[in-house]
Scaffold this motif. Structure first.
Motif, PDB file in Angstrom:
ATOM      1  N   LEU A   1       0.822  -1.213   0.000  1.00 34.34           N
ATOM      2  CA  LEU A   1       0.000   0.000   0.000  1.00 34.34           C
ATOM      3  C   LEU A   1       0.855   1.261   0.000  1.00 34.34           C
ATOM      4  N   LEU A   2       1.944   1.227   0.743  1.00 34.56           N
ATOM      5  CA  LEU A   2       2.794   2.418   0.852  1.00 34.56           C
ATOM      6  C   LEU A   2       3.670   2.611  -0.383  1.00 34.56           C
ATOM      7  N   ARG A   3       4.247   1.546  -0.892  1.00 30.42           N
ATOM      8  CA  ARG A   3       5.236   1.679  -1.965  1.00 30.42           C
ATOM      9  C   ARG A   3       4.636   1.597  -3.364  1.00 30.42           C
ATOM     10  N   GLU A   4       3.709   0.674  -3.575  1.00 34.55           N
ATOM     11  CA  GLU A   4       3.193   0.464  -4.923  1.00 34.55           C
ATOM     12  C   GLU A   4       1.884   1.198  -5.186  1.00 34.55           C
ATOM     13  N   ALA A   5       1.005   1.231  -4.190  1.00 38.03           N
ATOM     14  CA  ALA A   5      -0.255   1.951  -4.375  1.00 38.03           C
ATOM     15  C   ALA A   5      -0.128   3.418  -4.006  1.00 38.03           C
ATOM     16  N   ALA A   6       1.043   3.841  -3.533  1.00 37.41           N
ATOM     17  CA  ALA A   6       1.339   5.246  -3.225  1.00 37.41           C
ATOM     18  C   ALA A   6       0.397   5.837  -2.183  1.00 37.41           C
ATOM     19  N   VAL A   7       0.024   5.034  -1.195  1.00 40.70           N
ATOM     20  CA  VAL A   7      -0.800   5.538  -0.097  1.00 40.70           C
ATOM     21  C   VAL A   7       0.101   6.251   0.898  1.00 40.70           C
ATOM     22  N   GLU A   8      -0.290   7.451   1.287  1.00 41.30           N
ATOM     23  CA  GLU A   8       0.474   8.183   2.289  1.00 41.30           C
ATOM     24  C   GLU A   8       0.317   7.498   3.650  1.00 41.30           C
ATOM     25  N   GLY A   9       1.392   7.545   4.433  1.00 47.28           N
ATOM     26  CA  GLY A   9       1.336   6.927   5.754  1.00 47.28           C
ATOM     27  C   GLY A   9       0.206   7.470   6.607  1.00 47.28           C
ATOM     28  N   SER A  10      -0.065   8.758   6.462  1.00 51.59           N
ATOM     29  CA  SER A  10      -1.137   9.380   7.245  1.00 51.59           C
ATOM     30  C   SER A  10      -2.520   8.934   6.778  1.00 51.59           C
ATOM     31  N   ASP A  11      -2.609   8.317   5.598  1.00 49.74           N
ATOM     32  CA  ASP A  11      -3.906   7.876   5.061  1.00 49.74           C
ATOM     33  C   ASP A  11      -4.176   6.397   5.308  1.00 49.74           C
ATOM     34  N   LEU A  12      -3.222   5.693   5.889  1.00 46.05           N
ATOM     35  CA  LEU A  12      -3.395   4.256   6.090  1.00 46.05           C
ATOM     36  C   LEU A  12      -4.626   3.946   6.941  1.00 46.05           C
ATOM     37  N   ARG A  13      -4.839   4.728   7.968  1.00 51.49           N
ATOM     38  CA  ARG A  13      -5.992   4.473   8.842  1.00 51.49           C
ATOM     39  C   ARG A  13      -7.291   4.604   8.051  1.00 51.49           C
ATOM     40  N   ARG A  14      -7.410   5.636   7.224  1.00 45.03           N
ATOM     41  CA  ARG A  14      -8.621   5.832   6.429  1.00 45.03           C
ATOM     42  C   ARG A  14      -8.809   4.675   5.445  1.00 45.03           C
ATOM     43  N   VAL A  15      -7.726   4.250   4.819  1.00 37.04           N
ATOM     44  CA  VAL A  15      -7.795   3.179   3.825  1.00 37.04           C
ATOM     45  C   VAL A  15      -8.253   1.873   4.467  1.00 37.04           C
ATOM     46  N   ILE A  16      -7.672   1.520   5.615  1.00 39.95           N
ATOM     47  CA  ILE A  16      -8.028   0.270   6.288  1.00 39.95           C
ATOM     48  C   ILE A  16      -9.432   0.357   6.873  1.00 39.95           C
ATOM     49  N   HIS A  17      -9.784   1.517   7.402  1.00 41.94           N
ATOM     50  CA  HIS A  17     -11.123   1.674   7.974  1.00 41.94           C
ATOM     51  C   HIS A  17     -12.193   1.501   6.904  1.00 41.94           C
ATOM     52  N   ARG A  18     -11.928   2.034   5.727  1.00 43.11           N
ATOM     53  CA  ARG A  18     -12.918   1.953   4.659  1.00 43.11           C
ATOM     54  C   ARG A  18     -13.010   0.552   4.070  1.00 43.11           C
ATOM     55  N   ARG A  19     -11.870  -0.123   3.945  1.00 43.49           N
ATOM     56  CA  ARG A  19     -11.863  -1.451   3.318  1.00 43.49           C
ATOM     57  C   ARG A  19     -10.960  -2.399   4.109  1.00 43.49           C
ATOM     58  N   PRO A  20     -11.441  -2.914   5.257  1.00 43.67           N
ATOM     59  CA  PRO A  20     -10.613  -3.826   6.058  1.00 43.67           C
ATOM     60  C   PRO A  20     -10.191  -5.080   5.301  1.00 43.67           C
ATOM     61  N   ARG A  21     -10.980  -5.495   4.304  1.00 46.53           N
ATOM     62  CA  ARG A  21     -10.679  -6.728   3.585  1.00 46.53           C
ATOM     63  C   ARG A  21      -9.341  -6.665   2.861  1.00 46.53           C
ATOM     64  N   LEU A  22      -8.803  -5.495   2.665  1.00 44.46           N
ATOM     65  CA  LEU A  22      -7.477  -5.392   2.059  1.00 44.46           C
ATOM     66  C   LEU A  22      -6.451  -6.206   2.839  1.00 44.46           C
ATOM     67  N   LEU A  23      -6.627  -6.292   4.161  1.00 45.08           N
ATOM     68  CA  LEU A  23      -5.656  -6.979   5.007  1.00 45.08           C
ATOM     69  C   LEU A  23      -5.763  -8.498   4.915  1.00 45.08           C
ATOM     70  N   LEU A  24      -6.725  -8.993   4.147  1.00 54.94           N
ATOM     71  CA  LEU A  24      -6.877 -10.435   3.963  1.00 54.94           C
ATOM     72  C   LEU A  24      -6.495 -10.874   2.551  1.00 54.94           C
ATOM     73  N   CYS A  25      -6.039  -9.922   1.735  1.00 57.46           N
ATOM     74  CA  CYS A  25      -5.749 -10.221   0.328  1.00 57.46           C
ATOM     75  C   CYS A  25      -4.268 -10.536   0.130  1.00 57.46           C
ATOM     76  N   SER A  26      -4.020 -11.436  -0.805  1.00 52.87           N
ATOM     77  CA  SER A  26      -2.647 -11.747  -1.183  1.00 52.87           C
ATOM     78  C   SER A  26      -2.107 -10.666  -2.109  1.00 52.87           C
ATOM     79  N   VAL A  27      -0.903 -10.216  -1.825  1.00 55.48           N
ATOM     80  CA  VAL A  27      -0.290  -9.198  -2.683  1.00 55.48           C
ATOM     81  C   VAL A  27      -0.042  -9.768  -4.079  1.00 55.48           C
ATOM     82  N   GLU A  28       0.452 -10.989  -4.142  1.00 57.55           N
ATOM     83  CA  GLU A  28       0.832 -11.579  -5.416  1.00 57.55           C
ATOM     84  C   GLU A  28      -0.369 -11.931  -6.292  1.00 57.55           C
ATOM     85  N   SER A  29      -1.408 -12.512  -5.699  1.00 64.84           N
ATOM     86  CA  SER A  29      -2.510 -13.028  -6.507  1.00 64.84           C
ATOM     87  C   SER A  29      -3.707 -12.095  -6.614  1.00 64.84           C
TER      88      SER A  29
END
Length: 331
Positions: free
Chosen positions: A145-173
């Protein structure tokens, strides 16, 4: 005066001493046997071994008390507002998870993304599997999220809050292939549409693109609509696109080019916004563009109707027709 050694005449100086005769059988000496009541240590002929006293047996470790572990877990989750018994109904594996492991995951989410107790309660309600995941699987997702999707560190909370399922996804697949697809159709600012990254290109994106081509848009116009309004990828074909498009064509009698210019039409409620406002326009005999009819608040929309009813309105084919809602597009 010196002593003189006198030898017998038959003895010479080189003669051996007379042979001594010993008896052939040993004399009868008294027997020296060990007393029967005494025990003497026996030593080995090669080396002496000393036997150490045996080690005391190890006391078996006390197994962990499952009741204590369960209680610790329950109290910890309760401290952040999560009811363990409710969680069991949606995610039974939580019962076998160690309290220390759950604490580690929660601490990591707090430190890495700044999640609050409110965020954690949302995660537990939507994706309880995250609480029993491993930190080693979460770290690559945050890195992506930080390096490839260019999410700012300060926006991580908003991103995870909006879509928690991101934390269950495989980066590769999942995450990386979806990122590449969105970039390939011209969606540059992925960090503003991170909720799309958890979706499947084959199962979700392609069918929606195919649907718009089926209802009359060519591929170029379809991609242009999704590029202008990427949230179209999130809507259901059956429960959103089909009923709203049917109403648009049959009841409203509009043209496809209006949807091409304003794909946000699909983001408004059919029952609570589209139908009521269209009917009021019909009652007043007023024709408004889709943005003017749907984007404005209720008070402003009513004011627009009054102005149109009390003054002459340019005909729809007039170049001035669009000027009636230019100022509303910014609202």
């Amino acid at each position: 005066m010196q002593d003189t050694l006198h030898l017998s005449p038959n003895t010479t100086t080189n003669a051996l001493p007379p042979k001594l005769n010993f008896p052939t059988t040993p004399p009868n000496f008294p027997s020296l046997s060990r007393p029967r009541n005494l025990h003497y240590p026996t030593l080995s002929s090669t080396k002496t071994t000393i036997s150490l006293p045996p080690k005391p047996p190890k006391t078996p470790e006390t197994p962990p008390n499952p009741h204590s572990e369960f209680q610790e877990k329950m109290l910890y989750l309760d401290s952040i507002g999560i009811d363990l018994f409710s969680l069991l109904s949606t995610h039974p594996p939580i019962v076998s998870a160690a309290a220390a492991d759950i604490k580690s995951v929660v601490d990591f989410l707090r430190s890495a993304a700044g999640l609050t107790s409110s965020d954690l309660r949302r995660i537990a309600a939507m994706c309880p599997e995250i609480l029993t995941s491993k930190i080693s699987t979460l770290v690559p997702i945050f890195t992506f999220l930080l390096r490839e999707a260019a999410v700012e560190g300060s926006d991580l909370r908003r991103v995870i809050h909006r879509r928690p399922r991101l934390l269950l996804c495989s980066v590769e697949s999942r995450l990386r292939p979806t990122l590449y697809f969105l970039q390939s159709i011209g969606i540059a600012e992925i960090n503003k549409h991170t909720s799309l990254l958890s979706a499947s290109v084959e199962q979700k994106f392609i069918p929606r693109i195919d649907y718009f081509q089926k209802i009359g848009f060519n591929y170029r116009d379809t991609i242009s609509m999704f590029r202008r309004f990427p949230s179209l990828f999130c809507y259901s074909i059956e429960h959103n696109f089909e009923p709203k498009f049917d109403y648009f064509m049959v009841e409203m009698g509009r043209e496809l080019k209006e949807l091409k210019e304003f794909p946000h039409y699909f983001s408004f409620s059919l029952e609570n916004r589209i139908k009521p406002r269209h009917r009021r326009c019909v009652e007043k005999g007023v024709f408004l563009s889709l943005p003017a009819m749907l984007k404005t608040g209720e008070e402003r929309f009513q004011g627009r109707l009054e102005v149109c009813c009390n003054s002459s309105i340019p005909v729809r084919t007039s170049p001035l027709w669009c000027t009636n809602y230019d100022d509303d597009n910014a609202s």
